[in-house]
Design a protein around this motif. Sequence first.
Motif, PDB file in Angstrom:
ATOM      1  N   SER A  41     -11.029  -2.559  -6.503  1.00 28.51           N
ATOM      2  CA  SER A  41     -10.909  -2.313  -5.074  1.00 28.51           C
ATOM      3  C   SER A  41      -9.565  -2.839  -4.604  1.00 28.51           C
ATOM      4  O   SER A  41      -8.883  -3.573  -5.318  1.00 28.51           O
ATOM      5  N   CYS A  42      -9.190  -2.458  -3.403  1.00 25.09           N
ATOM      6  CA  CYS A  42      -7.912  -2.888  -2.845  1.00 25.09           C
ATOM      7  C   CYS A  42      -8.046  -4.318  -2.348  1.00 25.09           C
ATOM      8  O   CYS A  42      -8.868  -4.604  -1.480  1.00 25.09           O
ATOM      9  N   CYS A  53      -2.401  -4.970   3.176  1.00 27.76           N
ATOM     10  CA  CYS A  53      -1.705  -3.732   3.524  1.00 27.76           C
ATOM     11  C   CYS A  53      -1.329  -3.694   4.989  1.00 27.76           C
ATOM     12  O   CYS A  53      -1.523  -2.683   5.675  1.00 27.76           O
ATOM     13  N   CYS A  79       0.846  -1.193   0.000  1.00 23.98           N
ATOM     14  CA  CYS A  79       0.000   0.000   0.000  1.00 23.98           C
ATOM     15  C   CYS A  79       0.878   1.237   0.000  1.00 23.98           C
ATOM     16  O   CYS A  79       1.786   1.360   0.824  1.00 23.98           O
ATOM     17  N   CYS A 130      -1.867  -1.055  -3.831  1.00 20.89           N
ATOM     18  CA  CYS A 130      -2.934  -0.065  -3.699  1.00 20.89           C
ATOM     19  C   CYS A 130      -2.335   1.330  -3.610  1.00 20.89           C
ATOM     20  O   CYS A 130      -1.432   1.562  -2.792  1.00 20.89           O
ATOM     21  N   GLU A 160      -3.375   5.179  -2.886  1.00 21.64           N
ATOM     22  CA  GLU A 160      -4.505   5.890  -2.295  1.00 21.64           C
ATOM     23  C   GLU A 160      -4.060   7.200  -1.675  1.00 21.64           C
ATOM     24  O   GLU A 160      -3.021   7.257  -1.006  1.00 21.64           O
ATOM     25  N   ASN A 208      -3.196  -3.676 -10.226  1.00 20.93           N
ATOM     26  CA  ASN A 208      -3.076  -2.759  -9.097  1.00 20.93           C
ATOM     27  C   ASN A 208      -4.381  -1.990  -8.903  1.00 20.93           C
ATOM     28  O   ASN A 208      -5.160  -1.817  -9.843  1.00 20.93           O
ATOM     29  N   TYR A 209      -4.609  -1.500  -7.687  1.00 18.68           N
ATOM     30  CA  TYR A 209      -5.735  -0.613  -7.435  1.00 18.68           C
ATOM     31  C   TYR A 209      -5.240   0.824  -7.457  1.00 18.68           C
ATOM     32  O   TYR A 209      -4.302   1.180  -6.740  1.00 18.68           O
ATOM     33  N   GLU A 241      -6.607   4.746  -7.046  1.00 18.61           N
ATOM     34  CA  GLU A 241      -7.743   5.567  -6.642  1.00 18.61           C
ATOM     35  C   GLU A 241      -8.182   6.502  -7.768  1.00 18.61           C
ATOM     36  O   GLU A 241      -9.376   6.711  -7.985  1.00 18.61           O
ATOM     37  N   SER A 295      -7.647  -3.918   4.475  1.00 13.92           N
ATOM     38  CA  SER A 295      -7.759  -3.054   3.314  1.00 13.92           C
ATOM     39  C   SER A 295      -8.056  -1.628   3.738  1.00 13.92           C
ATOM     40  O   SER A 295      -8.816  -1.375   4.668  1.00 13.92           O
TER      41      SER A 295
END
Length: 337
Positions: A227-228, A232, A163, A186, A188, A209-210, A212, A236
């Motif tokens: 979505s993630c 992490c 993450c 992720c 974000e 990969n996620y 945002e 999530s």
Amino acid sequence: NAATLVVDNDVNNGHDCTGGSNYYNTIQDAVNAANAGDTIEICSGEYDESIITKDNQNGLVIKAVDGEDVTIKSNSDGITTRNSSNLQIENITIKAEGNAINFPNNAGAFKIKNAKLKSNTARAIYARGSGNNFEIDGVEVISSGTEGIWIENGNNGTIKNSCIKNTGSYGLVGKSTNSLEATNNCFENITTYEAYLSDGSNNPNFHGNYWERYNVRGVSDNSRLSSCSNSCGGGSTILTPTVDYHFDECFPENDTIVEDSSGNDYNGTAKDDVSKDENGKLNSAYNFSGVSTDDHVVIDKRGLDGAESYSFTMWVKPTELNAMDTFISATGEKKNE
């Protein structure tokens, strides 16, 4: 033969948490005594120190003892390696004023696994001259003052199951990298580009990969996640909405039902002169500027029942704003709206 050195800030009181060759109060003392290929295992505790490895400590492992909670707090860089390659860092939380982990040069095939990293003014991972075949796995960038992860002159490296969030600048930077792979990560709450690869980077492989916002440069991820999906470091960070209205129905032919895409079946109802507009964010939206001054969508009250607080996110493009415009409102207990 490689040795295991144990660090415990209560070792003088006999509280060493595991067996080893020698015991030390500080991580730096253990590093100073370690040779290439040794393992430093750290017992639970908070260690206020900035660690610098010695030259030619190739293959040194710095890790928490299994099941132990270890935090390094530093008023400069957390861990710095100089002229040593193949350093491994595992299962440690680092909170630093400067870089959480700093590889100024010749980092080689370093490995960072299951670490939580925070930098107040710099980067969580800063790797220059980072060598070949490095691996970042299960890392949580809690926050960073500038970029989350900076990789420079690295070849055949992998970033996975991690993450990267709450950065002051870019999420991931690759400068003159070759064959950098990123998967199941992720991104974000990134201030600028979530990933940025310079013109000197070649053959990147980003997949699954996620993102945002999917605000990237020099990167293509054609199998992006919605979505993630990774943990992490303990769950999530991507919240699942209770109610999710896309406003893409073909009403009024569809009986003014506003479909809930969250899977909870909390469908809403369009009221008065709400109409469809093809100029929306996703090529579809609702227009609330009809003749009636009471155009609105009623949210199914079950989506809010029992909740003590709420968070709403929406995309709005007003044609004009008046002093009394309202986006979210409770109309009263009797109406259940």
